[in-house]
Design a protein around this motif. Structure first.
Motif, PDB file in Angstrom:
ATOM      1  N   TYR B  36       0.817  -1.190  -0.113  1.00  0.00           N
ATOM      2  CA  TYR B  36      -0.103   0.078  -0.022  1.00  0.00           C
ATOM      3  C   TYR B  36       0.929   1.290  -0.107  1.00  0.00           C
ATOM      4  O   TYR B  36       1.929   1.040   0.502  1.00  0.00           O
ATOM      5  CB  TYR B  36      -0.898   0.047   1.150  1.00  0.00           C
ATOM      6  CG  TYR B  36      -1.804  -0.906   1.210  1.00  0.00           C
ATOM      7  CD1 TYR B  36      -1.751  -2.340   2.082  1.00  0.00           C
ATOM      8  CD2 TYR B  36      -3.155  -0.798   1.026  1.00  0.00           C
ATOM      9  CE1 TYR B  36      -2.891  -3.165   2.255  1.00  0.00           C
ATOM     10  CE2 TYR B  36      -4.390  -1.553   1.199  1.00  0.00           C
ATOM     11  CZ  TYR B  36      -3.936  -2.820   1.808  1.00  0.00           C
ATOM     12  OH  TYR B  36      -5.082  -3.565   1.799  1.00  0.00           O
ATOM     13  N   LEU B  46      -4.156   0.585  -2.319  1.00  0.00           N
ATOM     14  CA  LEU B  46      -3.597  -0.477  -2.670  1.00  0.00           C
ATOM     15  C   LEU B  46      -2.731  -0.599  -4.004  1.00  0.00           C
ATOM     16  O   LEU B  46      -3.500  -0.149  -4.853  1.00  0.00           O
ATOM     17  CB  LEU B  46      -4.641  -1.877  -2.709  1.00  0.00           C
ATOM     18  CG  LEU B  46      -4.034  -3.138  -3.017  1.00  0.00           C
ATOM     19  CD1 LEU B  46      -3.139  -3.707  -2.094  1.00  0.00           C
ATOM     20  CD2 LEU B  46      -5.441  -4.022  -3.196  1.00  0.00           C
ATOM     21  N   TYR B  49      -0.790  -6.800  -5.074  1.00  0.00           N
ATOM     22  CA  TYR B  49      -0.767  -7.931  -4.106  1.00  0.00           C
ATOM     23  C   TYR B  49      -0.506  -9.277  -4.410  1.00  0.00           C
ATOM     24  O   TYR B  49      -0.231  -9.385  -5.733  1.00  0.00           O
ATOM     25  CB  TYR B  49      -2.753  -8.186  -3.547  1.00  0.00           C
ATOM     26  CG  TYR B  49      -3.435  -8.467  -4.993  1.00  0.00           C
ATOM     27  CD1 TYR B  49      -3.990  -7.230  -5.524  1.00  0.00           C
ATOM     28  CD2 TYR B  49      -3.851  -9.802  -4.936  1.00  0.00           C
ATOM     29  CE1 TYR B  49      -5.163  -7.769  -6.601  1.00  0.00           C
ATOM     30  CE2 TYR B  49      -4.689 -10.018  -6.080  1.00  0.00           C
ATOM     31  CZ  TYR B  49      -5.279  -9.187  -6.738  1.00  0.00           C
ATOM     32  OH  TYR B  49      -6.112  -9.243  -7.836  1.00  0.00           O
ATOM     33  N   TRP B  97      -7.210 -15.352   1.194  1.00  0.00           N
ATOM     34  CA  TRP B  97      -7.378 -14.201   0.206  1.00  0.00           C
ATOM     35  C   TRP B  97      -8.974 -13.731   0.396  1.00  0.00           C
ATOM     36  O   TRP B  97      -9.874 -14.469   0.755  1.00  0.00           O
ATOM     37  CB  TRP B  97      -7.204 -14.788  -1.325  1.00  0.00           C
ATOM     38  CG  TRP B  97      -7.849 -14.037  -2.201  1.00  0.00           C
ATOM     39  CD1 TRP B  97      -8.912 -14.135  -3.089  1.00  0.00           C
ATOM     40  CD2 TRP B  97      -7.195 -12.550  -2.437  1.00  0.00           C
ATOM     41  NE1 TRP B  97      -9.060 -13.019  -3.795  1.00  0.00           N
ATOM     42  CE2 TRP B  97      -7.982 -12.094  -3.782  1.00  0.00           C
ATOM     43  CE3 TRP B  97      -6.317 -11.907  -2.064  1.00  0.00           C
ATOM     44  CZ2 TRP B  97      -7.734 -11.079  -4.280  1.00  0.00           C
ATOM     45  CZ3 TRP B  97      -5.814 -10.619  -2.624  1.00  0.00           C
ATOM     46  CH2 TRP B  97      -6.661 -10.212  -3.687  1.00  0.00           C
ATOM     47  N   GLY B  98      -9.305 -12.513   0.106  1.00  0.00           N
ATOM     48  CA  GLY B  98     -10.493 -11.965   0.297  1.00  0.00           C
ATOM     49  C   GLY B  98     -10.913 -11.341   1.752  1.00  0.00           C
ATOM     50  O   GLY B  98      -9.752 -10.625   2.198  1.00  0.00           O
ATOM     51  N   PRO B  99     -11.997 -11.517   2.239  1.00  0.00           N
ATOM     52  CA  PRO B  99     -12.407 -10.849   3.309  1.00  0.00           C
ATOM     53  C   PRO B  99     -11.681 -11.660   4.289  1.00  0.00           C
ATOM     54  O   PRO B  99     -12.215 -12.473   5.183  1.00  0.00           O
ATOM     55  CB  PRO B  99     -13.726 -10.968   3.342  1.00  0.00           C
ATOM     56  CG  PRO B  99     -14.244 -11.434   2.035  1.00  0.00           C
ATOM     57  CD  PRO B  99     -13.254 -12.063   1.256  1.00  0.00           C
ATOM     58  N   ASP B 100     -10.453 -11.242   4.771  1.00  0.00           N
ATOM     59  CA  ASP B 100      -9.818 -11.541   5.898  1.00  0.00           C
ATOM     60  C   ASP B 100      -8.915 -10.263   6.688  1.00  0.00           C
ATOM     61  O   ASP B 100      -8.460  -9.274   5.707  1.00  0.00           O
ATOM     62  CB  ASP B 100      -8.681 -12.813   5.563  1.00  0.00           C
ATOM     63  CG  ASP B 100      -8.161 -13.437   6.740  1.00  0.00           C
ATOM     64  OD1 ASP B 100      -7.216 -14.113   6.684  1.00  0.00           O
ATOM     65  OD2 ASP B 100      -8.883 -13.435   7.723  1.00  0.00           O
ATOM     66  N   THR B 101      -8.707 -10.351   8.046  1.00  0.00           N
ATOM     67  CA  THR B 101      -7.980  -9.483   8.508  1.00  0.00           C
ATOM     68  C   THR B 101      -6.559  -9.455   7.975  1.00  0.00           C
ATOM     69  O   THR B 101      -5.941 -10.325   7.781  1.00  0.00           O
ATOM     70  CB  THR B 101      -7.826  -9.578   9.964  1.00  0.00           C
ATOM     71  OG1 THR B 101      -9.138  -9.898  10.567  1.00  0.00           O
ATOM     72  CG2 THR B 101      -7.108  -8.517  10.551  1.00  0.00           C
ATOM     73  N   GLN B 102      -6.280  -8.030   7.668  1.00  0.00           N
ATOM     74  CA  GLN B 102      -4.900  -7.747   7.349  1.00  0.00           C
ATOM     75  C   GLN B 102      -3.998  -7.015   8.248  1.00  0.00           C
ATOM     76  O   GLN B 102      -4.361  -6.397   8.883  1.00  0.00           O
ATOM     77  CB  GLN B 102      -4.713  -6.764   5.954  1.00  0.00           C
ATOM     78  CG  GLN B 102      -5.491  -7.681   4.727  1.00  0.00           C
ATOM     79  CD  GLN B 102      -5.347  -6.761   3.450  1.00  0.00           C
ATOM     80  OE1 GLN B 102      -4.739  -5.552   3.548  1.00  0.00           O
ATOM     81  NE2 GLN B 102      -6.276  -6.895   2.619  1.00  0.00           N
ATOM     82  N   TYR B 103      -2.555  -7.368   8.457  1.00  0.00           N
ATOM     83  CA  TYR B 103      -1.851  -7.023   9.421  1.00  0.00           C
ATOM     84  C   TYR B 103      -0.761  -6.324   8.813  1.00  0.00           C
ATOM     85  O   TYR B 103       0.158  -6.855   7.717  1.00  0.00           O
ATOM     86  CB  TYR B 103      -1.254  -8.249  10.273  1.00  0.00           C
ATOM     87  CG  TYR B 103      -2.311  -9.053  11.067  1.00  0.00           C
ATOM     88  CD1 TYR B 103      -2.920 -10.172  10.399  1.00  0.00           C
ATOM     89  CD2 TYR B 103      -3.038  -8.525  12.172  1.00  0.00           C
ATOM     90  CE1 TYR B 103      -3.897 -10.851  11.041  1.00  0.00           C
ATOM     91  CE2 TYR B 103      -3.895  -9.173  12.948  1.00  0.00           C
ATOM     92  CZ  TYR B 103      -4.464 -10.154  12.208  1.00  0.00           C
ATOM     93  OH  TYR B 103      -5.325 -11.040  12.873  1.00  0.00           O
ATOM     94  N   PHE B 104      -0.275  -5.036   9.225  1.00  0.00           N
ATOM     95  CA  PHE B 104       0.634  -4.168   8.651  1.00  0.00           C
ATOM     96  C   PHE B 104       1.772  -4.258   9.201  1.00  0.00           C
ATOM     97  O   PHE B 104       2.126  -4.325  10.352  1.00  0.00           O
ATOM     98  CB  PHE B 104      -0.081  -2.757   8.701  1.00  0.00           C
ATOM     99  CG  PHE B 104      -1.123  -2.601   7.657  1.00  0.00           C
ATOM    100  CD1 PHE B 104      -2.465  -3.031   8.007  1.00  0.00           C
ATOM    101  CD2 PHE B 104      -0.914  -1.803   6.475  1.00  0.00           C
ATOM    102  CE1 PHE B 104      -3.541  -2.692   7.407  1.00  0.00           C
ATOM    103  CE2 PHE B 104      -1.950  -1.828   5.540  1.00  0.00           C
ATOM    104  CZ  PHE B 104      -3.212  -2.273   5.872  1.00  0.00           C
TER     105      PHE B 104
END
Lengths: 111, 113
Positions: B36, B46, B49, B97-104
């Motif tokens: 990002y 974004l 990916y 993949w898709g609707p899942d928590t993303q950690y930065f």
């Protein structure tokens, strides 16, 4: 991606006060996430919501997945100076794979 | 537990110079990886990916490219930087993949002069 409307844009409050912020979308979402970002650092996940009506707490933070599935709310109770930062809402719509972000709420807390 | 690293933390580069930012994830296998860009402290955009080694998808046409040479390594590159490439670059990972928590990750501050 979907545009998320996050409000307020900024808040300036005194320590001990409660804080409320919200996020709305034009389409139905199936996941809502709330992040906090400190200056110069990456966003840190606060709360994740996966079902309409879900109410989840993390310490003094409480977030809710709106029953319309088009909004979410974050409340902070008894704010303290370390709550300062930018709070982002994010979510996935039913029609997309990308994580959509709001523009953030900047929170300032005075002692 | 999983951790995500970004290197370098800050970078100042002249216009026209090349760029290589690195992101690595520990403690998980076959993560989904994301790049990002964040401008002016707000609004994450974004860029790329990846769902697996060698698999890169671009979200916006630009001066940048991405590569995934190893399962837990994601690299953001440019052959010639532009002034408009300045910003805060964030790497993120998710399990699904898709609707899942993303950690930065902690981010890289890039200034192009």
């Amino acid at each position: 991606g979907q545009q998320l409307n996050q409000s307020p844009q900024s808040m300036f409050i005194q320590e001990g006060e409660d804080v409320s912020m919200n996020c709305t979308s034009s389409s139905i979402f199936n996941t809502w996430l709330w992040y906090k970002q400190d200056p110069g650092e990456g966003p840190v996940l606060l709360i994740a919501l996966y079902k309409a009506g879900e109410l989840t707490s993390n310490g003094r933070l409480t977030a809710q997945f709106g029953i319309t599935r088009k909004d979410s709310f974050l409340n902070i109770s008894a704010s303290i100076p370390s709550d300062v930062g930018i709070y982002f809402c994010a979510g996935f719509s039913n029609s997309g794979y990308a994580l959509n972000f709001g523009k953030g709420t900047s929170l300032l807390v005075t002692p | 537990s999983q951790t995500i690293h970004q290197w370098p933390a800050t970078l100042v580069q002249p216009v026209g110079s090349p760029l290589s930012l690195e992101c690595t994830v520990e403690g998980t296998s076959n993560p989904n990886l994301y790049w990002y860009r964040q401008a002016a402290g707000r609004g994450l955009q974004l860029l790329f990916y990846s769902v697996g080694i060698g698999q890169i998808s671009s979200e916006v046409p630009q001066n940048l490219s991405a590569s995934r040479p190893q399962d837990r390594q994601f690299i953001l590159s440019s052959k010639k930087l532009l002034l408009s490439d300045s910003g805060f670059y964030l790497c993120a990972w998710s399990l699904r993949w898709g609707p899942d928590t993303q950690y930065f990750g902690p981010g890289t501050r890039l200034t192009v002069l």
